[in-house]
Design a protein around this motif. Structure first.
Motif, PDB file in Angstrom:
ATOM      1  N   PRO A  53       0.810  -1.218   0.000  1.00  0.00           N
ATOM      2  CA  PRO A  53       0.000   0.000   0.000  1.00  0.00           C
ATOM      3  C   PRO A  53       0.846   1.271   0.000  1.00  0.00           C
ATOM      4  CG  PRO A  53      -0.807  -1.552   1.644  1.00  0.00           C
ATOM      5  CD  PRO A  53       0.509  -2.085   1.140  1.00  0.00           C
ATOM      6  N   ALA A  54       0.333   2.298  -0.656  1.00  0.00           N
ATOM      7  CA  ALA A  54       1.040   3.586  -0.741  1.00  0.00           C
ATOM      8  C   ALA A  54       1.248   4.214   0.639  1.00  0.00           C
ATOM      9  CB  ALA A  54       0.254   4.545  -1.641  1.00  0.00           C
ATOM     10  N   GLU A  55       0.379   3.896   1.579  1.00  0.00           N
ATOM     11  CA  GLU A  55       0.495   4.497   2.920  1.00  0.00           C
ATOM     12  C   GLU A  55       1.504   3.773   3.826  1.00  0.00           C
ATOM     13  OE1 GLU A  55      -3.393   2.097   2.744  1.00  0.00           O
ATOM     14  OE2 GLU A  55      -2.334   3.463   1.444  1.00  0.00           O
ATOM     15  N   THR A  56       2.233   2.809   3.285  1.00  0.00           N
ATOM     16  CA  THR A  56       3.254   2.092   4.055  1.00  0.00           C
ATOM     17  C   THR A  56       4.321   3.069   4.529  1.00  0.00           C
ATOM     18  OG1 THR A  56       2.875   0.071   2.798  1.00  0.00           O
ATOM     19  CG2 THR A  56       4.992   0.257   3.956  1.00  0.00           C
ATOM     20  N   LYS A  57       4.661   2.973   5.820  1.00  0.00           N
ATOM     21  CA  LYS A  57       5.673   3.866   6.403  1.00  0.00           C
ATOM     22  C   LYS A  57       6.939   3.130   6.815  1.00  0.00           C
ATOM     23  CE  LYS A  57       2.747   7.679   7.705  1.00  0.00           C
ATOM     24  NZ  LYS A  57       1.575   7.321   6.999  1.00  0.00           N
ATOM     25  N   SER A  58       6.872   1.799   6.923  1.00  0.00           N
ATOM     26  CA  SER A  58       8.056   0.991   7.225  1.00  0.00           C
ATOM     27  C   SER A  58       7.718  -0.466   6.926  1.00  0.00           C
ATOM     28  CB  SER A  58       8.498   1.156   8.689  1.00  0.00           C
ATOM     29  OG  SER A  58       7.542   0.616   9.577  1.00  0.00           O
ATOM     30  N   PHE A  59       8.742  -1.322   7.063  1.00  0.00           N
ATOM     31  CA  PHE A  59       8.567  -2.749   6.853  1.00  0.00           C
ATOM     32  C   PHE A  59       9.170  -3.518   8.022  1.00  0.00           C
ATOM     33  CE2 PHE A  59       8.746  -0.940   2.587  1.00  0.00           C
ATOM     34  CZ  PHE A  59       7.603  -1.477   2.022  1.00  0.00           C
ATOM     35  N   ALA A  60       8.687  -4.736   8.208  1.00  0.00           N
ATOM     36  CA  ALA A  60       9.278  -5.676   9.159  1.00  0.00           C
ATOM     37  C   ALA A  60       9.442  -7.001   8.427  1.00  0.00           C
ATOM     38  CB  ALA A  60       8.384  -5.850  10.381  1.00  0.00           C
ATOM     39  N   ILE A  61      10.451  -7.766   8.817  1.00  0.00           N
ATOM     40  CA  ILE A  61      10.714  -9.075   8.219  1.00  0.00           C
ATOM     41  C   ILE A  61      10.902 -10.088   9.333  1.00  0.00           C
ATOM     42  CG2 ILE A  61      12.356 -10.451   6.866  1.00  0.00           C
ATOM     43  CD1 ILE A  61      13.027  -7.917   5.329  1.00  0.00           C
ATOM     44  N   THR A  62      10.290 -11.250   9.150  1.00  0.00           N
ATOM     45  CA  THR A  62      10.535 -12.355  10.067  1.00  0.00           C
ATOM     46  C   THR A  62      10.847 -13.604   9.248  1.00  0.00           C
ATOM     47  OG1 THR A  62       8.160 -12.867  10.183  1.00  0.00           O
ATOM     48  CG2 THR A  62       9.067 -11.456  11.921  1.00  0.00           C
ATOM     49  N   CYS A  63      11.622 -14.495   9.831  1.00  0.00           N
ATOM     50  CA  CYS A  63      11.867 -15.818   9.261  1.00  0.00           C
ATOM     51  C   CYS A  63      11.558 -16.818  10.359  1.00  0.00           C
ATOM     52  CB  CYS A  63      13.298 -15.982   8.779  1.00  0.00           C
ATOM     53  SG  CYS A  63      13.627 -17.660   8.161  1.00  0.00           S
ATOM     54  N   TYR A  64      10.601 -17.702  10.069  1.00  0.00           N
ATOM     55  CA  TYR A  64      10.009 -18.556  11.087  1.00  0.00           C
ATOM     56  C   TYR A  64       9.964 -20.006  10.608  1.00  0.00           C
ATOM     57  CZ  TYR A  64       6.116 -20.351  13.948  1.00  0.00           C
ATOM     58  OH  TYR A  64       5.320 -21.084  14.780  1.00  0.00           O
ATOM     59  N   ASP A  65      10.276 -20.944  11.499  1.00  0.00           N
ATOM     60  CA  ASP A  65      10.163 -22.381  11.235  1.00  0.00           C
ATOM     61  C   ASP A  65       8.972 -22.912  12.027  1.00  0.00           C
ATOM     62  OD1 ASP A  65      10.297 -25.158  11.182  1.00  0.00           O
ATOM     63  OD2 ASP A  65      12.328 -25.274  11.981  1.00  0.00           O
ATOM     64  N   PRO A  66       7.808 -23.102  11.380  1.00  0.00           N
ATOM     65  CA  PRO A  66       6.643 -23.597  12.112  1.00  0.00           C
ATOM     66  C   PRO A  66       6.749 -25.074  12.466  1.00  0.00           C
ATOM     67  CG  PRO A  66       6.116 -23.379   9.793  1.00  0.00           C
ATOM     68  CD  PRO A  66       7.504 -22.823   9.982  1.00  0.00           C
ATOM     69  N   ASP A  67       7.737 -25.779  11.898  1.00  0.00           N
ATOM     70  CA  ASP A  67       7.866 -27.219  12.103  1.00  0.00           C
ATOM     71  C   ASP A  67       8.898 -27.605  13.163  1.00  0.00           C
ATOM     72  OD1 ASP A  67       5.991 -27.709   9.979  1.00  0.00           O
ATOM     73  OD2 ASP A  67       7.597 -27.116   8.611  1.00  0.00           O
ATOM     74  N   ALA A  68       9.507 -26.633  13.802  1.00  0.00           N
ATOM     75  CA  ALA A  68      10.476 -26.926  14.855  1.00  0.00           C
ATOM     76  C   ALA A  68       9.784 -27.717  15.967  1.00  0.00           C
ATOM     77  CB  ALA A  68      11.066 -25.644  15.421  1.00  0.00           C
ATOM     78  N   TRP A  77      14.817 -15.052  12.566  1.00  0.00           N
ATOM     79  CA  TRP A  77      15.196 -13.671  12.257  1.00  0.00           C
ATOM     80  C   TRP A  77      13.993 -12.784  12.448  1.00  0.00           C
ATOM     81  CZ3 TRP A  77      16.209 -11.752   6.620  1.00  0.00           C
ATOM     82  CH2 TRP A  77      17.036 -10.628   6.607  1.00  0.00           C
ATOM     83  N   ALA A  78      14.194 -11.613  13.004  1.00  0.00           N
ATOM     84  CA  ALA A  78      13.119 -10.636  13.175  1.00  0.00           C
ATOM     85  C   ALA A  78      13.697  -9.229  13.107  1.00  0.00           C
ATOM     86  CB  ALA A  78      12.411 -10.845  14.516  1.00  0.00           C
ATOM     87  N   VAL A  79      13.230  -8.474  12.128  1.00  0.00           N
ATOM     88  CA  VAL A  79      13.709  -7.108  11.909  1.00  0.00           C
ATOM     89  C   VAL A  79      12.511  -6.186  11.764  1.00  0.00           C
ATOM     90  CG1 VAL A  79      15.113  -5.595  10.448  1.00  0.00           C
ATOM     91  CG2 VAL A  79      15.714  -8.003  10.656  1.00  0.00           C
ATOM     92  N   ALA A  80      12.555  -5.044  12.419  1.00  0.00           N
ATOM     93  CA  ALA A  80      11.500  -4.036  12.316  1.00  0.00           C
ATOM     94  C   ALA A  80      12.114  -2.706  11.893  1.00  0.00           C
ATOM     95  CB  ALA A  80      10.797  -3.877  13.661  1.00  0.00           C
ATOM     96  N   ASN A  81      11.239  -1.771  11.585  1.00  0.00           N
ATOM     97  CA  ASN A  81      11.612  -0.382  11.320  1.00  0.00           C
ATOM     98  C   ASN A  81      12.501  -0.205  10.088  1.00  0.00           C
ATOM     99  OD1 ASN A  81      10.162  -0.096  13.659  1.00  0.00           O
ATOM    100  ND2 ASN A  81      11.924   0.311  14.947  1.00  0.00           N
ATOM    101  N   LEU A 142       8.126   1.024  14.978  1.00  0.00           N
ATOM    102  CA  LEU A 142       7.425   0.402  16.089  1.00  0.00           C
ATOM    103  C   LEU A 142       8.279   0.622  17.338  1.00  0.00           C
ATOM    104  CD1 LEU A 142       6.434  -2.912  14.313  1.00  0.00           C
ATOM    105  CD2 LEU A 142       4.877  -1.080  15.010  1.00  0.00           C
ATOM    106  N   GLU A 143       7.678   1.113  18.376  1.00  0.00           N
ATOM    107  CA  GLU A 143       8.405   1.391  19.615  1.00  0.00           C
ATOM    108  C   GLU A 143       8.514   0.098  20.414  1.00  0.00           C
ATOM    109  OE1 GLU A 143       9.880   4.307  20.124  1.00  0.00           O
ATOM    110  OE2 GLU A 143       9.033   4.993  18.224  1.00  0.00           O
ATOM    111  N   ILE A 144       9.588  -0.634  20.154  1.00  0.00           N
ATOM    112  CA  ILE A 144       9.802  -1.934  20.792  1.00  0.00           C
ATOM    113  C   ILE A 144      11.140  -1.907  21.510  1.00  0.00           C
ATOM    114  CG2 ILE A 144      10.126  -4.407  20.377  1.00  0.00           C
ATOM    115  CD1 ILE A 144       8.493  -4.084  17.843  1.00  0.00           C
ATOM    116  N   ASP A 145      11.148  -2.370  22.731  1.00  0.00           N
ATOM    117  CA  ASP A 145      12.398  -2.506  23.478  1.00  0.00           C
ATOM    118  C   ASP A 145      13.301  -3.466  22.702  1.00  0.00           C
ATOM    119  OD1 ASP A 145      14.411  -3.491  25.256  1.00  0.00           O
ATOM    120  OD2 ASP A 145      13.149  -3.070  26.985  1.00  0.00           O
ATOM    121  N   PRO A 146      14.511  -3.068  22.350  1.00  0.00           N
ATOM    122  CA  PRO A 146      15.392  -3.910  21.535  1.00  0.00           C
ATOM    123  C   PRO A 146      15.826  -5.206  22.209  1.00  0.00           C
ATOM    124  CG  PRO A 146      16.534  -1.914  22.213  1.00  0.00           C
ATOM    125  CD  PRO A 146      15.109  -1.769  22.647  1.00  0.00           C
TER     126      PRO A 146
END
Length: 177
Positions: A53-68, A77-81, A142-146
């Protein structure tokens, strides 16, 4: 695109497109992006995204193993902002000194490391999926404690996701190493 989005049941969102020069959705993960113990390099793959969407102000990425074999999966992996002007990350961006965009926040993964860690599923646990998810976010940061975990990122994304897309690859724990 395979729908392995663990966020979909909690927070439905319109799709965005995720693609890579290094991965092909629905196929086996190439060796370089796996754990060094099985011949990889722990390099995060190239990722790119579009059709958000045009109103996007940032992105976040996660990499997740649901089968662990944990009952709750495993976050690699988890990245924000990531600034909205950034629409791709080069291979290796997830390294501790990788070329992440200024202002990005890498949270500790499930091994408490601030980096991408490649897959190394335990022998006897079958085929594991690794889901790379890109979230279009409605705030610049996103205001998240690092020091907090990717679960807190997921909670915040529930309230701020505009669109989301994923790419899934797999690794067979029973394959020769």
């Amino acid at each position: 695109m395979i729908n392995d989005d663990p966020y979909a049941a909690v927070t439905p969102a319109p799709p965005l497109r995720v693609f890579s020069n290094d991965l092909v959705d629905g196929t086996e993960m190439p060796l370089p992006y796996r754990d060094p113990d099985i011949g990889g390099t722990n390099a995060s793959p190239h990722l790119a995204w579009a059709d958000f969407p045009a109103e996007t102000k940032s992105f976040a990425i996660t990499c997740y193993d649901p089968d662990a074999p944990t009952g709750v999966g495993f976050m690699h992996w988890a990245v924000a902002n990531i600034p909205a002007s950034v629409t791709s990350l080069p291979a290796g961006a997830g390294a501790p000194d990788g070329p992440m965009p200024p202002g990005s926040l890498t949270l500790p993964n499930d091994l408490r490391m601030r980096q991408y860690i490649g897959p190394n599923p335990p022998t006897g646990s079958g085929r594991h999926r690794y889901v790379f998810i890109v979230h279009a976010v409605d705030v610049p940061a996103l205001e998240i404690d690092p020091e907090l975990t990717p679960v807190v990122l997921g909670f915040n994304l529930h309230f701020h996701t505009l669109a989301r897309g994923n790419m899934t690859v797999w690794v067979d724990a029973e394959a020769p190493r």
